[in-house]
Write an enzyme that holds these catalytic residues in place. Structure first.
Site, mmCIF file in Angstrom:
data_model
loop_
_atom_site.group_PDB
_atom_site.id
_atom_site.type_symbol
_atom_site.label_atom_id
_atom_site.label_comp_id
_atom_site.label_asym_id
_atom_site.label_seq_id
_atom_site.Cartn_x
_atom_site.Cartn_y
_atom_site.Cartn_z
ATOM 1 N N SER A 38 -6.100 2.576 4.844
ATOM 2 C CA SER A 38 -5.590 1.997 3.582
ATOM 3 C C SER A 38 -6.536 1.358 2.749
ATOM 4 O O SER A 38 -6.376 0.169 2.092
ATOM 5 C CB SER A 38 -4.282 0.882 3.977
ATOM 6 O OG SER A 38 -3.517 0.587 2.834
ATOM 7 N N LYS A 72 0.232 3.564 -2.888
ATOM 8 C CA LYS A 72 -1.112 4.568 -2.635
ATOM 9 C C LYS A 72 -0.409 6.028 -2.675
ATOM 10 O O LYS A 72 -1.043 7.009 -2.849
ATOM 11 C CB LYS A 72 -1.883 4.256 -1.524
ATOM 12 C CG LYS A 72 -2.710 3.103 -1.596
ATOM 13 C CD LYS A 72 -3.394 2.806 -0.351
ATOM 14 C CE LYS A 72 -4.805 1.565 -0.489
ATOM 15 N NZ LYS A 72 -3.979 0.451 -0.168
ATOM 16 N N SER A 100 0.888 -1.341 0.264
ATOM 17 C CA SER A 100 -0.058 -0.023 -0.280
ATOM 18 C C SER A 100 0.786 1.149 -0.023
ATOM 19 O O SER A 100 0.340 2.518 -0.020
ATOM 20 C CB SER A 100 -1.068 0.254 1.336
ATOM 21 O OG SER A 100 -2.065 -0.907 0.848
#
Length: 318
Positions: free
Chosen positions: A139, A84, A81
């Protein structure tokens, strides 16, 4: 917040750069010093950070782009993640925070099995700010899917993220899944993730979201629930103390990537970014402890350490 001083100095200038179609100078490669200018001198020996088990790591000065120390910073690894951050750098400027989206079934289609979610529900209405808090704090891959749908779809967003990475000089990154979900061929590096964080922190909204510890998130029936950031170094939870001066940025985990973390902190007028990918020690909170070690080392040596490189150095491809 602790990051306000940095934002006030940088945001205006960087916004002008973006408007002019220019690119941020990438942070330099880790092993090749900048080309000398003028009289050459012998650099003093430097003690590198010790006790680190991560497959790749980097600590850099976010203000100048100097890399203070690194290992395997261009090794291509699954980012989880932490990718991101690139998603946010690419998509966050496109939609106003108060824009509302009523979520459709197609918005949430393709959500990977076992994905981290914040609790976005089909038929419910969310502001863009709600969705970004879901991305940064929990997340939430469900929130990423909705924002990507607003941005023209999953494939379009992945393609735009790739273009953003290329524009920033992040050549180790291949985007396949905008939420960081394990997908064949998707890779990034400690170098590139540091570049994404540096670019993101220049945006006031990004800086605010990534430093938020707790927030409310809409729940079904018009209620709201409190969500907490999963970054233990930011929150000070699960056996970790809050790191002094911490301002974000993003943590991640998948079975392929292991634990990953981009951590930024500001002290005495300096902002450092530490990126840690896949520690091998097996220690509890290992990724957070190793990031803290890098930040401690960087702040202790920032004023007198000889940097490994500068933004005019040549990429060695390591």
């Amino acid at each position: 917040m602790a990051f306000d001083a940095l934002v006030s100095k940088k945001t205006g200038a960087l916004a002008l750069i973006a408007a002019a179609g220019m690119t941020l100078t990438p942070i330099p490669a880790d092993a090749r010093p900048a080309a000398p200018t003028g009289r050459q001198t012998t650099a003093p020996a430097r003690q590198s950070p010790s006790g680190l088990s991560a497959l790749a790591w980097m600590v850099a000065d976010a203000d100048t782009g100097r890399v203070l120390a690194s290992k395997n910073s261009h090794r291509k690894l699954a980012p989880a993640s932490t990718l991101k951050t690139l998603f946010a750098v690419t998509v966050l400027p496109k939609f106003s925070a108060d824009r509302v989206r009523q979520v459709s079934a197609s918005d949430l289609s393709g959500l990977g099995a076992g994905s981290s979610v914040v609790g976005v529900h089909q038929g419910s209405r969310y502001t863009v700010a709600d969705l970004w808090r879901g991305v940064f704090l929990r997340s939430g891959n469900d929130a990423v899917h909705v924002l990507a749908a607003m941005n023209g779809g999953w494939s379009t967003t992945a393609r735009e993220m790739q273009q953003t990475a290329n524009r920033l000089g992040a050549r180790d990154t291949t985007v396949k899944s905008p939420d960081g979900y394990d997908t064949p061929g998707q890779v990034s590096s400690a170098f590139d993730l540091t570049v994404f964080a540096r670019a993101g922190l220049a945006n006031e909204e990004f800086a605010r979201y990534c430093s938020t510890i707790r927030a409310t998130f809409p729940a079904t029936g018009g209620a709201a629930v409190q969500i907490e950031n999963t970054n233990r170094l930011l929150v000070g939870s699960h056996g970790m103390a809050r790191y002094p001066g911490i301002i974000g940025v993003k943590n991640g985990y998948t079975s392929k990537a292991g634990n990953t973390l981009i951590a930024a902190a500001r002290r005495n007028g300096h902002t450092l970014i530490a990126t840690v990918l896949n520690p091998q020690s097996g220690a509890l909170n290992g990724v957070y402890k190793e990031a803290g070690t890098l930040l401690d080392w960087g702040f202790n040596r920032l004023t007198h350490a000889e940097p490994v490189g500068r933004s005019d150095s040549t990429d060695d491809g390591s």
